[in-house]
Design a protein around this motif. Sequence first.
Motif, PDB file in Angstrom:
ATOM      1  N   PHE A   1       0.838  -1.201   0.000  1.00 45.11           N
ATOM      2  CA  PHE A   1       0.000   0.000   0.000  1.00 45.11           C
ATOM      3  C   PHE A   1       0.866   1.241   0.000  1.00 45.11           C
ATOM      4  O   PHE A   1       1.724   1.412   0.859  1.00 45.11           O
ATOM      5  CB  PHE A   1      -0.924   0.003   1.220  1.00 45.11           C
ATOM      6  N   ASP A   2       0.638   2.097  -0.934  1.00 46.48           N
ATOM      7  CA  ASP A   2       1.404   3.324  -1.099  1.00 46.48           C
ATOM      8  C   ASP A   2       0.976   4.355  -0.055  1.00 46.48           C
ATOM      9  O   ASP A   2      -0.211   4.638   0.090  1.00 46.48           O
ATOM     10  CB  ASP A   2       1.163   3.838  -2.525  1.00 46.48           C
ATOM     11  N   GLU A   3       1.929   4.915   0.681  1.00 47.35           N
ATOM     12  CA  GLU A   3       1.625   5.893   1.728  1.00 47.35           C
ATOM     13  C   GLU A   3       0.955   7.144   1.159  1.00 47.35           C
ATOM     14  O   GLU A   3       0.062   7.713   1.783  1.00 47.35           O
ATOM     15  CB  GLU A   3       2.898   6.273   2.488  1.00 47.35           C
ATOM     16  N   HIS A   4       1.369   7.559  -0.039  1.00 41.57           N
ATOM     17  CA  HIS A   4       0.741   8.729  -0.655  1.00 41.57           C
ATOM     18  C   HIS A   4      -0.738   8.462  -0.937  1.00 41.57           C
ATOM     19  O   HIS A   4      -1.588   9.319  -0.691  1.00 41.57           O
ATOM     20  CB  HIS A   4       1.471   9.120  -1.948  1.00 41.57           C
ATOM     21  N   ALA A   5      -1.051   7.275  -1.449  1.00 41.38           N
ATOM     22  CA  ALA A   5      -2.450   6.925  -1.721  1.00 41.38           C
ATOM     23  C   ALA A   5      -3.252   6.914  -0.427  1.00 41.38           C
ATOM     24  O   ALA A   5      -4.396   7.390  -0.379  1.00 41.38           O
ATOM     25  CB  ALA A   5      -2.538   5.572  -2.419  1.00 41.38           C
ATOM     26  N   LEU A   6      -2.669   6.402   0.632  1.00 39.05           N
ATOM     27  CA  LEU A   6      -3.348   6.364   1.916  1.00 39.05           C
ATOM     28  C   LEU A   6      -3.563   7.780   2.467  1.00 39.05           C
ATOM     29  O   LEU A   6      -4.654   8.114   2.937  1.00 39.05           O
ATOM     30  CB  LEU A   6      -2.553   5.519   2.906  1.00 39.05           C
TER      31      LEU A   6
ATOM     32  N   TYR B   1      -9.821   1.591   7.855  1.00 37.39           N
ATOM     33  CA  TYR B   1     -10.764   1.062   6.876  1.00 37.39           C
ATOM     34  C   TYR B   1     -10.065   0.811   5.532  1.00 37.39           C
ATOM     35  O   TYR B   1     -10.192  -0.266   4.952  1.00 37.39           O
ATOM     36  CB  TYR B   1     -11.949   2.013   6.691  1.00 37.39           C
ATOM     37  N   ALA B   2      -9.339   1.811   5.033  1.00 44.32           N
ATOM     38  CA  ALA B   2      -8.714   1.684   3.715  1.00 44.32           C
ATOM     39  C   ALA B   2      -7.670   0.573   3.683  1.00 44.32           C
ATOM     40  O   ALA B   2      -7.607  -0.200   2.724  1.00 44.32           O
ATOM     41  CB  ALA B   2      -8.090   3.012   3.294  1.00 44.32           C
ATOM     42  N   LEU B   3      -6.855   0.476   4.713  1.00 39.73           N
ATOM     43  CA  LEU B   3      -5.832  -0.577   4.750  1.00 39.73           C
ATOM     44  C   LEU B   3      -6.465  -1.961   4.814  1.00 39.73           C
ATOM     45  O   LEU B   3      -6.072  -2.867   4.080  1.00 39.73           O
ATOM     46  CB  LEU B   3      -4.904  -0.385   5.951  1.00 39.73           C
ATOM     47  N   SER B   4      -7.439  -2.113   5.669  1.00 37.66           N
ATOM     48  CA  SER B   4      -8.077  -3.423   5.817  1.00 37.66           C
ATOM     49  C   SER B   4      -8.915  -3.768   4.591  1.00 37.66           C
ATOM     50  O   SER B   4      -8.952  -4.917   4.152  1.00 37.66           O
ATOM     51  CB  SER B   4      -8.951  -3.447   7.067  1.00 37.66           C
ATOM     52  N   ARG B   5      -9.577  -2.771   4.027  1.00 37.41           N
ATOM     53  CA  ARG B   5     -10.427  -2.998   2.846  1.00 37.41           C
ATOM     54  C   ARG B   5      -9.597  -3.432   1.644  1.00 37.41           C
ATOM     55  O   ARG B   5     -10.021  -4.261   0.847  1.00 37.41           O
ATOM     56  CB  ARG B   5     -11.202  -1.716   2.528  1.00 37.41           C
ATOM     57  N   SER B   6      -8.408  -2.894   1.500  1.00 33.46           N
ATOM     58  CA  SER B   6      -7.591  -3.173   0.318  1.00 33.46           C
ATOM     59  C   SER B   6      -6.628  -4.340   0.503  1.00 33.46           C
ATOM     60  O   SER B   6      -6.075  -4.844  -0.464  1.00 33.46           O
ATOM     61  CB  SER B   6      -6.803  -1.923  -0.076  1.00 33.46           C
ATOM     62  N   GLU B   7      -6.447  -4.776   1.744  1.00 31.62           N
ATOM     63  CA  GLU B   7      -5.503  -5.856   2.004  1.00 31.62           C
ATOM     64  C   GLU B   7      -5.952  -7.149   1.321  1.00 31.62           C
ATOM     65  O   GLU B   7      -7.084  -7.584   1.472  1.00 31.62           O
ATOM     66  CB  GLU B   7      -5.363  -6.084   3.509  1.00 31.62           C
TER      67      GLU B   7
ATOM     68  N   GLU C   1      -5.651  -7.019  -4.702  1.00 33.40           N
ATOM     69  CA  GLU C   1      -4.758  -6.253  -5.576  1.00 33.40           C
ATOM     70  C   GLU C   1      -5.533  -5.386  -6.571  1.00 33.40           C
ATOM     71  O   GLU C   1      -5.151  -4.261  -6.849  1.00 33.40           O
ATOM     72  CB  GLU C   1      -3.809  -7.193  -6.318  1.00 33.40           C
ATOM     73  N   ASP C   2      -6.640  -5.909  -7.109  1.00 32.14           N
ATOM     74  CA  ASP C   2      -7.434  -5.134  -8.070  1.00 32.14           C
ATOM     75  C   ASP C   2      -8.006  -3.880  -7.416  1.00 32.14           C
ATOM     76  O   ASP C   2      -7.988  -2.796  -7.996  1.00 32.14           O
ATOM     77  CB  ASP C   2      -8.570  -5.972  -8.656  1.00 32.14           C
ATOM     78  N   TYR C   3      -8.516  -4.025  -6.207  1.00 31.93           N
ATOM     79  CA  TYR C   3      -9.066  -2.880  -5.486  1.00 31.93           C
ATOM     80  C   TYR C   3      -7.974  -1.862  -5.181  1.00 31.93           C
ATOM     81  O   TYR C   3      -8.149  -0.664  -5.388  1.00 31.93           O
ATOM     82  CB  TYR C   3      -9.747  -3.336  -4.193  1.00 31.93           C
ATOM     83  N   ARG C   4      -6.842  -2.350  -4.704  1.00 25.44           N
ATOM     84  CA  ARG C   4      -5.721  -1.458  -4.366  1.00 25.44           C
ATOM     85  C   ARG C   4      -5.234  -0.716  -5.609  1.00 25.44           C
ATOM     86  O   ARG C   4      -4.949   0.479  -5.556  1.00 25.44           O
ATOM     87  CB  ARG C   4      -4.604  -2.273  -3.719  1.00 25.44           C
ATOM     88  N   THR C   5      -5.162  -1.417  -6.742  1.00 23.29           N
ATOM     89  CA  THR C   5      -4.742  -0.785  -7.991  1.00 23.29           C
ATOM     90  C   THR C   5      -5.757   0.268  -8.425  1.00 23.29           C
ATOM     91  O   THR C   5      -5.386   1.367  -8.840  1.00 23.29           O
ATOM     92  CB  THR C   5      -4.562  -1.847  -9.097  1.00 23.29           C
ATOM     93  N   GLY C   6      -7.038  -0.065  -8.322  1.00 20.67           N
ATOM     94  CA  GLY C   6      -8.081   0.899  -8.680  1.00 20.67           C
ATOM     95  C   GLY C   6      -8.040   2.131  -7.801  1.00 20.67           C
ATOM     96  O   GLY C   6      -8.217   3.260  -8.274  1.00 20.67           O
TER      97      GLY C   6
ATOM     98  N   ARG D   1     -15.014   8.947  -7.610  1.00 23.36           N
ATOM     99  CA  ARG D   1     -16.260   8.770  -6.853  1.00 23.36           C
ATOM    100  C   ARG D   1     -16.387   7.334  -6.349  1.00 23.36           C
ATOM    101  O   ARG D   1     -16.768   7.106  -5.206  1.00 23.36           O
ATOM    102  CB  ARG D   1     -17.459   9.126  -7.715  1.00 23.36           C
ATOM    103  N   TYR D   2     -16.066   6.354  -7.190  1.00 20.30           N
ATOM    104  CA  TYR D   2     -16.213   4.953  -6.819  1.00 20.30           C
ATOM    105  C   TYR D   2     -15.242   4.552  -5.708  1.00 20.30           C
ATOM    106  O   TYR D   2     -15.657   4.013  -4.681  1.00 20.30           O
ATOM    107  CB  TYR D   2     -15.997   4.053  -8.041  1.00 20.30           C
ATOM    108  N   TYR D   3     -13.954   4.784  -5.937  1.00 19.50           N
ATOM    109  CA  TYR D   3     -12.930   4.268  -5.020  1.00 19.50           C
ATOM    110  C   TYR D   3     -12.689   5.134  -3.786  1.00 19.50           C
ATOM    111  O   TYR D   3     -12.251   4.627  -2.758  1.00 19.50           O
ATOM    112  CB  TYR D   3     -11.596   4.087  -5.749  1.00 19.50           C
ATOM    113  N   LEU D   4     -12.935   6.414  -3.884  1.00 21.41           N
ATOM    114  CA  LEU D   4     -12.613   7.292  -2.754  1.00 21.41           C
ATOM    115  C   LEU D   4     -13.867   7.822  -2.071  1.00 21.41           C
ATOM    116  O   LEU D   4     -14.093   7.547  -0.891  1.00 21.41           O
ATOM    117  CB  LEU D   4     -11.716   8.437  -3.224  1.00 21.41           C
TER     118      LEU D   4
END
Length: 179
Positions: free
Chosen positions: A38-43, A68-74, A77-82, A135-138
């Motif tokens: 997980f990229d710190e900038h994205a977080l 939420y974001a860390l646990s949701r994306s863990e 990979e597709d979600y984290r990339t999106g 809108r979808y991912y954030l």
Amino acid sequence: MELTRRDAMGALAAAGVAVGAGVVADRFAGTEEDPPAFDEHALATTVAVGRAIYPSDLENVESFVRTYALSRSEGDEDYRTGMADAVAALDEYTQDWYDSDYVDLESETAETVLYEMGVDVEDPDPEGVPPERVRYYLVNELLYALYTTDTGGRLVGLENPQGFPGGTDSYQRGPGTDR
């Protein structure tokens, strides 16, 4: 109102993410290291979006959004990339108009950018144009996380959001009453 670890666990459960209570507690407290993928900038950008869209009287927004974001994306990979693509699209927009990454904008400007970008009128689409992905991912993901919690539900008059206990007693009494 204060967002708690229980709120983070409830939001994750509502999203169908299975994670241990100890992991949520450690992430909420900031004692667990972030997953290396997980990229710190994205977080940090996700936290900035949370601050822009959540009511200003909420406390612990950063801990809640990070957890939420860390646990949701863990493990997804597709979600984290999106999510990373949505952050990149948001940063590209703010670089073009404000010569700055989104995370570095003043709070009022950060709110305005989402409207200027058209995020509020676009349909959420994980593969759509940049405002649809943002809108979808954030935006939608963070609003879903907030309003599926007990604390977020109370903000909009939902005394017993899905996933929280209460039984028949909880819906037979009026809002704001204890018994």
